[in-house]
Design a protein around this motif. Structure first.
Motif, PDB file in Angstrom:
ATOM      1  N   UNK A  75       0.855  -0.803  -0.036  1.00 17.66           N
ATOM      2  CA  UNK A  75       0.198   0.150  -0.090  1.00 17.66           C
ATOM      3  C   UNK A  75       1.237   0.626  -0.061  1.00 17.66           C
ATOM      4  N   UNK A  76       2.382   1.130   0.556  1.00 17.29           N
ATOM      5  CA  UNK A  76       2.899   2.151   0.488  1.00 17.29           C
ATOM      6  C   UNK A  76       3.172   2.845  -0.539  1.00 17.29           C
ATOM      7  N   UNK A  77       4.224   1.475  -1.061  1.00 14.85           N
ATOM      8  CA  UNK A  77       4.436   1.849  -2.440  1.00 14.85           C
ATOM      9  C   UNK A  77       3.398   1.972  -3.372  1.00 14.85           C
ATOM     10  N   UNK A  78       2.348   1.965  -3.492  1.00 15.68           N
ATOM     11  CA  UNK A  78       1.436   1.756  -4.138  1.00 15.68           C
ATOM     12  C   UNK A  78       1.286   4.134  -4.329  1.00 15.68           C
ATOM     13  N   UNK A  79       0.953   4.031  -2.783  1.00 12.40           N
ATOM     14  CA  UNK A  79       0.532   5.701  -2.698  1.00 12.40           C
ATOM     15  C   UNK A  79       1.500   6.539  -3.013  1.00 12.40           C
ATOM     16  N   UNK A  80       2.947   6.098  -2.735  1.00 11.09           N
ATOM     17  CA  UNK A  80       4.665   6.925  -3.723  1.00 11.09           C
ATOM     18  C   UNK A  80       4.142   6.986  -5.368  1.00 11.09           C
ATOM     19  N   UNK A 119       4.425  -8.010  -9.538  1.00 13.40           N
ATOM     20  CA  UNK A 119       4.227  -8.909 -10.681  1.00 13.40           C
ATOM     21  C   UNK A 119       4.186  -7.713 -12.319  1.00 13.40           C
ATOM     22  N   UNK A 120       2.570  -7.486 -11.847  1.00 14.94           N
ATOM     23  CA  UNK A 120       2.375  -6.105 -13.439  1.00 14.94           C
ATOM     24  C   UNK A 120       2.970  -5.210 -13.229  1.00 14.94           C
ATOM     25  N   UNK A 121       3.940  -4.520 -12.421  1.00 14.74           N
ATOM     26  CA  UNK A 121       3.860  -3.464 -11.753  1.00 14.74           C
ATOM     27  C   UNK A 121       5.472  -3.142 -12.209  1.00 14.74           C
ATOM     28  N   UNK A 122       6.151  -4.243 -12.270  1.00 17.93           N
ATOM     29  CA  UNK A 122       7.110  -4.328 -12.106  1.00 17.93           C
ATOM     30  C   UNK A 122       6.995  -4.539 -13.903  1.00 17.93           C
ATOM     31  N   UNK A 123       6.568  -5.720 -14.625  1.00 15.70           N
ATOM     32  CA  UNK A 123       6.815  -5.433 -16.642  1.00 15.70           C
ATOM     33  C   UNK A 123       7.200  -4.435 -16.386  1.00 15.70           C
ATOM     34  N   UNK A 176      13.860   6.539 -15.159  1.00 18.81           N
ATOM     35  CA  UNK A 176      15.012   6.057 -14.810  1.00 18.81           C
ATOM     36  C   UNK A 176      14.930   5.344 -14.368  1.00 18.81           C
ATOM     37  N   UNK A 177      15.512   6.777 -12.826  1.00 17.75           N
ATOM     38  CA  UNK A 177      16.515   6.415 -11.184  1.00 17.75           C
ATOM     39  C   UNK A 177      15.012   5.663 -11.022  1.00 17.75           C
ATOM     40  N   UNK A 178      13.920   6.135 -10.695  1.00 19.49           N
ATOM     41  CA  UNK A 178      13.067   6.322  -9.862  1.00 19.49           C
ATOM     42  C   UNK A 178      12.746   4.608 -10.552  1.00 19.49           C
ATOM     43  N   UNK A 179      12.273   4.542 -11.364  1.00 19.10           N
ATOM     44  CA  UNK A 179      11.817   3.000 -11.839  1.00 19.10           C
ATOM     45  C   UNK A 179      12.320   1.935 -11.383  1.00 19.10           C
ATOM     46  N   UNK A 180      13.852   2.215 -11.446  1.00 24.77           N
ATOM     47  CA  UNK A 180      14.524   1.220 -11.130  1.00 24.77           C
ATOM     48  C   UNK A 180      14.562   1.104  -9.900  1.00 24.77           C
ATOM     49  N   UNK A 181      14.742   2.189  -9.176  1.00 25.24           N
ATOM     50  CA  UNK A 181      14.963   1.614  -7.708  1.00 25.24           C
ATOM     51  C   UNK A 181      13.533   0.896  -7.001  1.00 25.24           C
ATOM     52  N   UNK A 182      12.031   1.616  -7.582  1.00 26.61           N
ATOM     53  CA  UNK A 182      11.140   0.616  -7.098  1.00 26.61           C
ATOM     54  C   UNK A 182      11.253  -1.032  -8.051  1.00 26.61           C
ATOM     55  N   UNK A 183      12.076  -1.113  -8.904  1.00 33.67           N
ATOM     56  CA  UNK A 183      11.408  -2.832  -9.100  1.00 33.67           C
ATOM     57  C   UNK A 183      12.912  -3.201  -8.239  1.00 33.67           C
ATOM     58  N   UNK A 184      13.563  -2.596  -7.721  1.00 34.61           N
ATOM     59  CA  UNK A 184      14.200  -3.744  -6.650  1.00 34.61           C
ATOM     60  C   UNK A 184      13.065  -3.756  -5.355  1.00 34.61           C
ATOM     61  N   UNK A 185      12.449  -2.749  -5.030  1.00 36.76           N
ATOM     62  CA  UNK A 185      11.764  -2.933  -3.799  1.00 36.76           C
ATOM     63  C   UNK A 185      10.648  -3.800  -3.942  1.00 36.76           C
ATOM     64  N   UNK A 186      10.108  -3.832  -5.621  1.00 37.38           N
ATOM     65  CA  UNK A 186       9.414  -4.549  -5.920  1.00 37.38           C
ATOM     66  C   UNK A 186       9.612  -6.118  -5.787  1.00 37.38           C
TER      67      UNK A 186
END
Length: 211
Positions: free
Chosen positions: A93-98, A162-166, A195-205
């Motif tokens: 939920x926290x990730x989705x909010x960010x 899974x969907x958000x990583x893709x 690029x930088x933000x979403x690469x970091x979020x992929x790592x968290x997911x």
């Protein structure tokens, strides 16, 4: 005498350059100006352009990137809006909010950029005939979105991640298609931020899925 004139001209040019930098304006958007340069003995004076010239217009690749990224981000917002009522893991939920907060800001910035560059948008549209808004990488299909709407608890968490990583991987593919292929500082910075933000979020997911 000639030396004094040359020194004076140099000082004026330096002062003008400093004034342009200290005012907080974008140096690429600053107008060029002319200065008088004394000629050799018996020759007329010359005028030369000093200071930055007008910035090059955005490229078609940059316009297409911005136009595609808006609906791409919009789907991420659609997916993330489901998390508060469906996710069981507070971290999801926290990730989705960010993601929701950050991408709303980015969409607003992208729309504003398009409004400021109507000529570049019109030129890109003429070359692409609107086809560039289809086939965006990483987009979830309508059945996948419907499946996410129906999911609850741990099943939602897993499917959302899974969907958000893709989805993020698709955005990074779009970034690679525009980085270094344009002249607009704002778009190039947007692309690097995505690029930088979403690469970091992929790592968290991925870490959440493995937990």
């Amino acid at each position: 005498m000639r030396n004094r004139i040359a020194v004076a001209i140099t000082a004026v040019m330096a002062a003008g350059a400093l004034a342009g930098c200290s005012g907080g304006a974008d140096p690429e958007a600053a107008p060029s100006r002319t200065v008088l340069v004394p000629g050799s003995p018996g020759e007329p004076n010359e005028t030369k352009v000093a200071g930055p010239r007008e910035a090059a217009p955005p490229t078609t690749a940059e316009v297409v990137f911005v136009q595609m990224m808006i609906p791409h981000h919009a789907q991420a917002l659609e997916m993330s809006a489901l998390a508060p009522d469906r996710a069981s893991d507070e971290r999801v939920r926290s990730l989705a909010s960010r993601i929701d907060t950050a991408q709303k800001v980015e969409i607003a910035a992208m729309r504003s950029w398009l409004e400021r560059n109507p000529k570049a948008v019109l030129k890109a549209h003429g070359r692409n005939h609107g086809a560039h808004t289809t086939g965006m990488p990483g987009m979830a299909t309508p059945p996948q979105i419907e499946q996410l709407r129906d999911a609850r608890g741990a099943a939602f968490d897993e499917l959302y991640l899974t969907l958000m990583i893709t989805h993020h991987q698709g955005a990074i593919t779009m970034v690679k298609d525009v980085l270094g292929k344009g002249t607009d500082v704002t778009v190039q910075e947007m692309a690097r931020d995505v690029e930088s933000t979403q690469l970091a979020e992929i790592g968290r997911m991925r870490a959440l899925l493995a937990d």
